[in-house]
Design an enzyme around this catalytic site. Structure first.
Site, PDB file in Angstrom:
ATOM      1  N   GLU A 190       0.163  -1.405   5.646  1.00  0.00           N
ATOM      2  CA  GLU A 190       1.169  -0.865   6.567  1.00  0.00           C
ATOM      3  C   GLU A 190       0.940   0.605   6.853  1.00  0.00           C
ATOM      4  OE1 GLU A 190       4.809   1.058   7.982  1.00  0.00           O
ATOM      5  OE2 GLU A 190       3.789   1.452   6.078  1.00  0.00           O
ATOM      6  N   ASP A 229       0.850  -1.188   0.000  1.00  0.00           N
ATOM      7  CA  ASP A 229       0.000   0.000   0.000  1.00  0.00           C
ATOM      8  C   ASP A 229       0.886   1.237   0.000  1.00  0.00           C
ATOM      9  OD1 ASP A 229       0.889  -0.588   2.593  1.00  0.00           O
ATOM     10  OD2 ASP A 229      -0.819   0.375   3.545  1.00  0.00           O
TER      11      ASP A 229
END
Length: 438
Positions: A166, A102
């Site tokens: 994350e 991400d």
């Protein structure tokens, strides 16, 4: 078994064409990887597809190679990938973890180039995620691909873990936290775990804890021409915060270990946001809120700091008339009206910092590899937070951290990394594997 010299020859250098081809595909997905819920929820499986396209042909799944691949998904479209290159000695293992799929948000209108496609300017590889952390996803995927192609006989099992979710903790149970909970990473405790999500090619040996706080201040609304009839919450907030900060720095001064770990700053407590309900310029408002954070080096306890901050606020509330004021009619108590200004402190989700084990084998091989490849080694620490690695450390993992993007472009507009740095990162990984064979 392959000797250290043989292994370096076998694995060679980072294949530029293959690396850039994969990275281009990953950056091309970055628009759909932005993590800012509820508006933007990343679809990490868009990255997983490209990683699997690269590695599955060399896996036991297809019969084409030695890689053992596990695609683990807890939320639809939001997978994690565990890739294993098996060694010959049971229990001998090392892992590269933390390469997340991400990214933080990017507004194309603020950038000098398209954030959502890879562009190349000499050594610069430009786009959202190049430094944090799609560049590392491509780099570690290339390492695993090369291991599978060349098939060196290793004592150590080498594991790569590509993770979801994350960049934002608003939604949990998606990424590495769920993998740990399900025991899918348990065997990684048996060897060093290298978290590949920092920057500047040096070991990052310490990070900060974070305590987000809000100080809500209540006064009394009145016309600014009759200031003696008001309790000005803005003045009260400023004076109270000054006192709170003074006490914080007295009770949590620079810690001796911060110098050992090379922390850029000691613990800090400061405001970062200010809000009030609105009103005319000639109106003293009834309330305001100051928000900010504590960045805490890992040698202090987050709970202790929160208790102290609450103590400070309670004491100021009890003695609010003694707090410094501003000018002859500035006051925080109106006895005739039986009114007192007041402070209310609240906290959002906290996290603790990390101090890596400077005596571990993992730290020593990372330092030696860095010096060998980069030419010097200078471990550093920052009070930025990486809560996921603290959780791993608490679970008994020997976590060391490094990264090969650029701190100057981390979460920034016009993000880029350098191919030459990623190339050195690959060489560092090969050196780590080689050293741990001895």
């Amino acid at each position: 078994m392959a000797s250290s010299t043989d292994l370096k020859k076998i694995l060679g250098d980072l294949n530029k064409d293959s690396f850039i081809s994969l990275l281009s595909k990953l950056i091309g997905e970055s628009k759909y990887l932005q993590n800012n819920p509820p508006e933007l929820i990343p679809q990490e499986d868009r990255v997983v597809k490209h990683v699997l396209d690269s590695l599955l042909p060399l896996s036991t799944t297809t019969g084409g190679g030695p890689l053992v691949i596990n695609h683990v998904t807890y939320f639809p479209g939001r997978g994690n990938v565990i890739v294993e290159y098996p060694g010959t000695v049971p229990g001998k293992i090392l892992s590269f973890v933390g390469c997340h799929m991400d990214v933080v948000t990017a507004n194309p209108n603020d950038w000098e180039f398209d954030p959502f496609s890879l562009s190349i300017d000499g050594d610069k590889l430009r786009g959202r995620g190049t430094t944090d952390c799609l560049g590392h996803v491509a780099l570690v995927a290339e390492l695993m691909r090369r291991l599978a192609e060349t098939k060196p006989k290793l004592k150590s099992t080498v594991v790569a873990v590509f993770i979801a979710n994350e960049e934002n903790s608003a939604i949990s149970g998606v990424g590495v936290d769920a993998l740990v909970k399900d025991g899918l990473l348990s065997k990684l405790r048996e060897g060093p775990l290298f978290w590949i999500d920092t920057a500047d090619k040096q070991p990052c040996v310490g990070t900060g804890g974070m305590i987000p706080w809000k100080l809500h201040v209540t006064g009394k609304l009145f016309h600014s021409g009759l200031a003696h009839k008001a309790i000005n919450p803005l003045e009260l907030a400023m004076e109270a915060l000054k006192e709170i900060q003074s006490r914080f720095y007295r009770d949590f001064p620079p810690h001796p270990k911060e110098e050992v770990y090379g922390f850029a700053t000691p613990s800090t407590m400061k405001p970062t946001q200010w809000s009030y309900p609105g009103g005319g310029i000639n109106q003293i408002p009834a309330e305001c809120t100051i928000s900010g954070d504590v960045r805490l080096t890992p040698f202090y306890n987050v709970k202790d700091v929160m208790e102290k901050l609450q103590e400070y606020v309670d004491d100021i509330n009890e003695n609010i008339g003694k707090l410094d004021s501003r000018g002859p009619v500035s006051k925080y108590v109106l006895p005739d009206e039986n009114l007192r200004g007041s402070l209310t402190l609240s906290f959002d989700e906290t996290s603790s910092g990390v101090a890596c084990d400077l005596n571990s084998r993992g730290f020593h091989v990372l330092c030696k590899a860095t010096e060998e490849v980069v030419g010097h080694v200078k471990p550093y620490s920052i009070t930025g937070s990486l809560p996921l690695i603290r959780e791993l450390q608490d679970e008994g993992f020997d976590v060391q951290t490094s990264g090969y993007g650029l701190m100057a472009t981390y979460h920034a507009k016009n993000e880029y990394c350098l191919f030459s740095d990623m190339h050195q990162g690959y060489q560092v990984f090969v050196s780590i594997i080689s050293q741990l064979e001895d």
